[in-house]
Write an enzyme that holds these catalytic residues in place. Structure first.
Site: not given
Ligand code: HOZ
Length: 429
Positions: A141, A236, A269
């Site tokens: 992702y 990534d 992050k």
């Molecule tokens: N895309 C995030 C997990 N891989 C979720 C982000 C969230 O819900 O804060």
């Protein structure tokens, strides 16, 4: 106020009651916990229930919540101004700090979210190579930019959508999706499309199909094929950056593959320490294609935000202290070893793995190598385990497709309590 009443109220005004789909607990069922506050390794919900937090805001909170040095830096920066829309010295400091820790990055641009960073890196890779096709892997992702939202992990896996509605076929016609860790497929694709491929983008340790490592032979061959065909290898590292090691996942692979470096990297992050901040960087040659130097456009009102950069800088300063990663890795390892042992003792098919402060586990006898195998692991058992842990005050990601995170604030006692809770949960079946 209860979690139930807040969820009902939220659903009146926010689609699904949440601002990011996985938070809705749809995969595991039940009511999402509405978090009132957090400190160190713990979060408290609206009902005052305490949880040991293994999500850490999906990765950023590597120091735990409310680290004093980070709080102080944020307070000070906020007092000086929230946003200027003009450059600041702190942006240079953060860029310098990242570049000092990641040798493949010679220049970097700061943005506000991982999605924005991934989308911009892709545009830059296409602009710099003059090519259109990209390779991504099933279960990886890279945020929700249209061209990358094909067979992605995370929420798309959780809700069983291979690709989002609203993404026209024309927009993804140049996105080639291959199986993670499948050497034959990358050979074949480069043989057929080599001169058209702008970049190969991957999560070096995938954290959006739980936790799946790219194998060393796979990574070695990816690097060789990209170099041979003039395509850019884009890492990534939104999840893995400054999380699996101080030098990020690329430093882990550089130890295993002599001279290994990606051409571009995407971060998020941890570099924001919990504030909206992300970045993409690479060689000076590639980055010089970016506006205002080059023809690839990218911009943002809140890019390099002074409060977010202060938070990120203070976080990087703490994690760069001697021994930080050794201690974090040992703590995470003790959690994963404890879970593996407890599962074995209960006769439960289970496999866990970790690197630095990131971990994952599957209800499956061995560690999956690709998305297909991840999808075949026992989802119902994961869901029962998730609720059994939540009921015992342990907050894991509410979907089996997400990695977990340990922070420096997690104590040996927290890990012991978690493993004891898991032993109960395994026994319950
Ligand atoms: N895309 C995030 C997990 N891989 C979720 C982000 C969230 O819900 O804060």
């Amino acid at each position: 106020m209860t979690n139930d009443s807040l969820f009902s109220r939220a659903q009146q005004v926010i689609p699904g009651g949440v601002n990011s789909p996985v938070r809705a607990f749809r995969a595991v069922g039940g009511t999402p916990r509405f978090i009132a506050r957090a400190e160190g390794a713990y979060m408290w919900d609206a009902e005052g229930q305490r949880y040991i937090d293994y999500i850490g805001s999906w990765g950023p909170m590597i120091l735990g919540h409310g680290h004093p040095a980070v709080l102080e830096a944020v307070h000070k920066a906020a007092a000086d101004g929230f946003s200027f829309g003009a450059p600041t010295e702190r942006e240079i400091e953060l860029a310098e700090a990242i570049i000092a820790l990641v040798p493949s990055v010679e220049q970097i641009r700061l943005v506000s979210s991982g999605t924005e960073a991934g989308m911009s890196a892709l545009r830059l890779a296409r602009g710099a190579t003059g090519r259109s096709k990209i390779i991504k892997f099933e279960g990886c992702y890279h945020g929700h930019a249209d061209a990358l939202l094909v067979k992605a992990g995370s929420g798309l896996a959780t809700f069983g959508f291979p690709t989002s509605a609203g993404v026209p076929a024309e927009v993804v016609q140049h996105t080639l999706v291959l199986e993670y860790n499948n050497l034959a497929q990358i050979e074949e694709t480069f043989t057929t499309h080599g001169p058209e491929i702008a970049c190969v983008m991957l999560e070096p340790i995938a954290g959006n199909m739980n936790f799946v490592r790219a194998s060393v032979p796979f990574m070695t061959r990816l690097r060789e094929l990209c170099t041979q065909h003039g395509a850019l290898l884009v890492f990534d590292e939104v999840m893995t950056g400054f999380r699996v090691a101080l030098g990020s996942a690329q430093s882990v692979y550089a130890k295993l593959i002599p001279g290994f470096k990606p051409d571009m990297s995407v971060f998020g992050k941890v570099i924001g320490g919990g504030m909206p901040l992300a970045a993409f960087g690479g060689t000076r040659e590639v980055m010089s294609q970016l506006a205002p130097l080059g023809p690839v456009y990218q911009a943002g009102t809140l890019s390099g935000n002074p409060v977010a950069t202060a938070c990120g800088l203070a976080t990087l300063k703490e994690i760069a202290k001697p021994g930080f990663f050794d201690a974090l890795s040992a703590r995470t390892r003790s959690l994963v070893d404890g879970l593996n042992q407890a599962a074995r003792a209960a006769g439960v098919p289970f496999s866990g793995d970790c690197e630095g402060g990131m971990f994952g586990f599957f209800f499956f006898e061995s560690l999956p190598q690709n998305y297909g195998t991840v999808m075949s692991t026992d989802k119902e058992r994961f869901n029962r385990f998730f609720h059994a842990m939540l009921n015992q005050g342990v907050y894991l990601a509410p979907a089996l497709y997400e990695a977990g995170f340990v922070s420096a604030a997690h104590s040996a006692a927290d890990i012991e309590a978690t493993v004891a809770a898991a032993a109960q949960a395994f026994k319950a079946g």
